[in-house]
Design a protein around this motif. Sequence first.
Motif, mmCIF file in Angstrom:
data_model
loop_
_atom_site.group_PDB
_atom_site.id
_atom_site.type_symbol
_atom_site.label_atom_id
_atom_site.label_comp_id
_atom_site.label_asym_id
_atom_site.label_seq_id
_atom_site.Cartn_x
_atom_site.Cartn_y
_atom_site.Cartn_z
ATOM 1 N N PRO A 150 0.971 -1.130 0.193
ATOM 2 C CA PRO A 150 -0.527 0.246 -0.545
ATOM 3 C C PRO A 150 0.715 1.288 0.196
ATOM 4 C CG PRO A 150 -0.277 -1.122 1.989
ATOM 5 C CD PRO A 150 0.817 -2.172 1.070
ATOM 6 N N ILE A 151 0.456 2.413 -0.224
ATOM 7 C CA ILE A 151 1.112 4.002 -0.017
ATOM 8 C C ILE A 151 0.285 4.720 0.697
ATOM 9 C CG2 ILE A 151 1.822 6.021 -1.344
ATOM 10 C CD1 ILE A 151 1.909 4.009 -3.767
ATOM 11 N N ALA A 155 0.660 13.855 1.173
ATOM 12 C CA ALA A 155 -0.188 14.726 0.965
ATOM 13 C C ALA A 155 -1.149 15.350 0.705
ATOM 14 C CB ALA A 155 0.259 15.047 -1.190
ATOM 15 N N THR A 156 -2.400 13.630 0.659
ATOM 16 C CA THR A 156 -3.701 13.974 1.147
ATOM 17 C C THR A 156 -4.040 13.276 2.327
ATOM 18 O OG1 THR A 156 -3.813 11.953 0.132
ATOM 19 C CG2 THR A 156 -3.813 13.832 -0.945
ATOM 20 N N GLY A 157 -2.654 12.438 2.815
ATOM 21 C CA GLY A 157 -3.823 11.584 4.557
ATOM 22 C C GLY A 157 -4.481 10.283 4.455
ATOM 23 N N LEU A 158 -3.936 10.488 2.972
ATOM 24 C CA LEU A 158 -5.055 8.958 2.569
ATOM 25 C C LEU A 158 -3.967 8.060 2.072
ATOM 26 C CD1 LEU A 158 -7.619 10.868 0.045
ATOM 27 C CD2 LEU A 158 -8.355 10.076 2.651
ATOM 28 N N LEU A 159 -5.072 6.573 2.269
ATOM 29 C CA LEU A 159 -4.474 5.097 1.421
ATOM 30 C C LEU A 159 -4.642 5.139 0.324
ATOM 31 C CD1 LEU A 159 -5.311 3.018 4.688
ATOM 32 C CD2 LEU A 159 -2.770 3.359 4.021
ATOM 33 N N ASP A 160 -3.754 4.998 -0.976
ATOM 34 C CA ASP A 160 -3.541 5.521 -1.753
ATOM 35 C C ASP A 160 -3.490 4.022 -2.919
ATOM 36 O OD1 ASP A 160 -3.562 7.810 -2.304
ATOM 37 O OD2 ASP A 160 -1.267 8.077 -3.492
ATOM 38 N N ARG A 161 -4.057 3.574 -3.216
ATOM 39 C CA ARG A 161 -3.352 2.536 -4.824
ATOM 40 C C ARG A 161 -2.232 1.811 -4.270
ATOM 41 N NH1 ARG A 161 -4.829 2.369 -10.463
ATOM 42 N NH2 ARG A 161 -4.206 0.572 -10.533
ATOM 43 N N PRO A 162 -2.061 0.182 -4.018
ATOM 44 C CA PRO A 162 -0.637 0.034 -3.786
ATOM 45 C C PRO A 162 0.433 -0.445 -4.887
ATOM 46 C CG PRO A 162 -2.309 -2.330 -3.426
ATOM 47 C CD PRO A 162 -3.375 -0.447 -4.097
ATOM 48 N N GLU A 163 1.739 -0.353 -4.584
ATOM 49 C CA GLU A 163 2.274 -0.609 -6.434
ATOM 50 C C GLU A 163 2.920 -1.427 -5.856
ATOM 51 O OE1 GLU A 163 5.254 2.864 -4.678
ATOM 52 O OE2 GLU A 163 5.413 1.684 -3.129
#
Length: 326
Positions: A150-151, A155-163
């Motif tokens: 996960p990421i 900047a947003t404080g959110l959990l982004d799509r995994p890499e």
Amino acid sequence: MAAFAAHTGAATSLRLPSSTAILTSGGGGRRRRRWGAAAAASRVSTCSAAGRGTVVIGLAADSGCGKSTFMRRLTSVLGGEAVAPRGGNPDSNTLISDAATVVCLDDYHSLDRTGRKEKGVTALHPRANDFDLMYRQVKAIKEGRAVEKPIYNHATGLLDRPELITPPKILVLEGLHPMYDERVRGLLDFSIYLDVSNEVKFAWKIQRDMAERGHSLESIKASIEARKPDFDAYIDPQKQHADAVIEVLPTRLIPDDDDDDDDEGKVQRVKLIMKEGVKHFAPAYLFDEGSTISWIPCGRKLSCSYPGIKFAYFPDTYFGREARNT
Ligand SMILES: Nc1ncnc2c1ncn2[C@@H]1O[C@H](COP(=O)(O)OP(=O)(O)O)[C@@H](O)[C@H]1O
Ligand SMILES: O=C(COP(=O)(O)O)[C@H](O)[C@H](O)COP(=O)(O)O
């Protein structure tokens, strides 16, 4: 590990304006990626991953202590420029160089910024982090398998799509908790703790969080206060497990009652503490291995009444284990 001694300058006391580089010469944001690799490369003495699968190095410290800065310097020492994963999320925290991949453990936050606020926990609290996933993924990489990590987007404080993370020669885990979970700790081949005084770390954190993460001064100060109990409970105790500790703490050379000169409050004691007997990592030393060495310059050459600088190297104990102090 001579590289670590070289980067700390091996000085035990130095004057430190809050913006001064001390652990590395390359202070700066997570995305700055150029350092003096050529000068540093010649100092590397040990750390070969050849034919051994992935070597895992853990670097623990509180926010603002210079983990990512230090690790960027280390990856350049290990070889090649460290860059973000190509074509990936521009807010990825990962850096990839020829030999190493640096993963930021903030990516294992299980609660995003809103979630932490709602539950009233800080990012330092174990409840805000997914140690099961961290363990499974680090183990998989050590076993040669790629993972979808996960990421956490700062900047947003959110959990982004995994890499996708493929197994590198050296995997560096930098973050708040690389040594907190016993299972993850067991996967580390070498561990480092940055023990930085409040004065220095808060100055570094404030300027970084305002410039790069869009936080206000008030919110950073509030967060520093809220995090103190969790720092004491979950972050600081990790230093007992570290193979090397870099301390940047207030000097003991100046008496407590002396406050004539504001500048003297900024004199710091920088120490490299390396435990003895760590497989594959020989402790660094000053001049002569095993000898106790100290050097104080002639008082007449100094502009203040205290030693302007004091170097020392001596055997010591750290949390009950034999160590060497530089
Ligand atoms: N060795 C250093 N010398 C000078 N400034 C530093 C150094 N290390 C870090 N900094 C400053 O502190 C800030 C926070 O460092 P960073 O590496 O992002 O910390 P962390 O990853 O531990 O949160 C950086 O933006 C930089 O300005
Ligand atoms: O403690 C840290 C670690 O980051 P670092 O060590 O890089 O400062 C951050 O506060 C959390 O990850 C939350 O991030 P944010 O406060 O940006 O939501």
